[in-house]
Design an enzyme around this catalytic site. Structure first.
Site, PDB file in Angstrom:
ATOM      1  N   TYR A 102      -3.463   0.574  -2.758  1.00 41.31           N
ATOM      2  CA  TYR A 102      -4.543   1.123  -1.946  1.00 41.31           C
ATOM      3  C   TYR A 102      -3.948   2.002  -0.850  1.00 41.31           C
ATOM      4  O   TYR A 102      -2.767   1.925  -0.545  1.00 41.31           O
ATOM      5  CB  TYR A 102      -5.409   0.006  -1.345  1.00 41.31           C
ATOM      6  CG  TYR A 102      -4.660  -0.887  -0.395  1.00 41.31           C
ATOM      7  CD1 TYR A 102      -4.657  -0.628   0.972  1.00 41.31           C
ATOM      8  CD2 TYR A 102      -3.937  -1.974  -0.866  1.00 41.31           C
ATOM      9  CE1 TYR A 102      -3.948  -1.442   1.846  1.00 41.31           C
ATOM     10  CE2 TYR A 102      -3.233  -2.795   0.003  1.00 41.31           C
ATOM     11  CZ  TYR A 102      -3.245  -2.524   1.350  1.00 41.31           C
ATOM     12  OH  TYR A 102      -2.541  -3.320   2.207  1.00 41.31           O
ATOM     13  N   ALA A 152       6.012  -4.138  -2.153  1.00 40.53           N
ATOM     14  CA  ALA A 152       6.684  -4.196  -3.456  1.00 40.53           C
ATOM     15  C   ALA A 152       6.816  -2.820  -4.101  1.00 40.53           C
ATOM     16  O   ALA A 152       7.783  -2.550  -4.825  1.00 40.53           O
ATOM     17  CB  ALA A 152       5.929  -5.145  -4.376  1.00 40.53           C
ATOM     18  N   ALA A 153       5.865  -1.923  -3.846  1.00 35.44           N
ATOM     19  CA  ALA A 153       5.924  -0.571  -4.413  1.00 35.44           C
ATOM     20  C   ALA A 153       7.177   0.175  -3.973  1.00 35.44           C
ATOM     21  O   ALA A 153       7.647   1.080  -4.672  1.00 35.44           O
ATOM     22  CB  ALA A 153       4.681   0.215  -4.015  1.00 35.44           C
ATOM     23  N   SER A 186       0.801  -1.221   0.000  1.00 34.05           N
ATOM     24  CA  SER A 186       0.000   0.000   0.000  1.00 34.05           C
ATOM     25  C   SER A 186       0.835   1.273   0.000  1.00 34.05           C
ATOM     26  O   SER A 186       2.050   1.241  -0.104  1.00 34.05           O
ATOM     27  CB  SER A 186      -0.947   0.036   1.201  1.00 34.05           C
ATOM     28  OG  SER A 186      -0.188   0.218   2.383  1.00 34.05           O
TER      29      SER A 186
END
Length: 127
Positions: free
Chosen positions: A58, A74-75, A25
């Protein structure tokens, strides 16, 4: 017919943290979320101005007035603290709703404070 329209935009926010070990997120200062009408768990698109990466995730509400913009999970591989990002939320609107709809756009300063709120972007503008 419904159209997917930009509903909310946080323009030129500065990433304060990238936390690879979090579940996932983006954490955004709750005060900023309130100003642009983005809710916790709402889907957003993130555009990294530094490297061109685009991703969807999100939202998690961060501490109010903290200036937090933290990419999690992961972002975190696609951003670095200090990168400038654009955060966009979309809405499906009917033709009727489009007649009175105005997106909320927050222009941010270097400290992730809202410098200016606009309802639409002027054409060919550099902000």
């Amino acid at each position: 017919m419904y159209r997917t329209m930009m509903k909310s935009k946080i323009h030129r926010a500065v990433v304060t943290e990238a936390n690879l070990n979090y579940v996932g997120s983006i954490t955004i200062d709750e005060a900023i979320l309130n100003q642009v009408d983005i809710l916790p768990n709402e889907k957003v698109q993130i555009v990294n101005n530094n490297n061109g990466a685009r991703l969807e995730t999100y939202v998690i509400a961060g501490e109010r007035n903290s200036g937090t913009i933290c990419l999690n999970g992961a972002a975190a591989r696609l951003v670095q603290p200090g990168d400038t990002v654009i955060i966009i939320a979309y809405a499906l609107l009917s033709q009727e709703e489009l007649q009175s709809f105005h997106p909320k756009v927050a222009i941010m300063d270097e400290s992730n404070r809202v410098k200016q709120m606009i309802e639409q972007e002027p054409p060919m503008t550099v902000l």
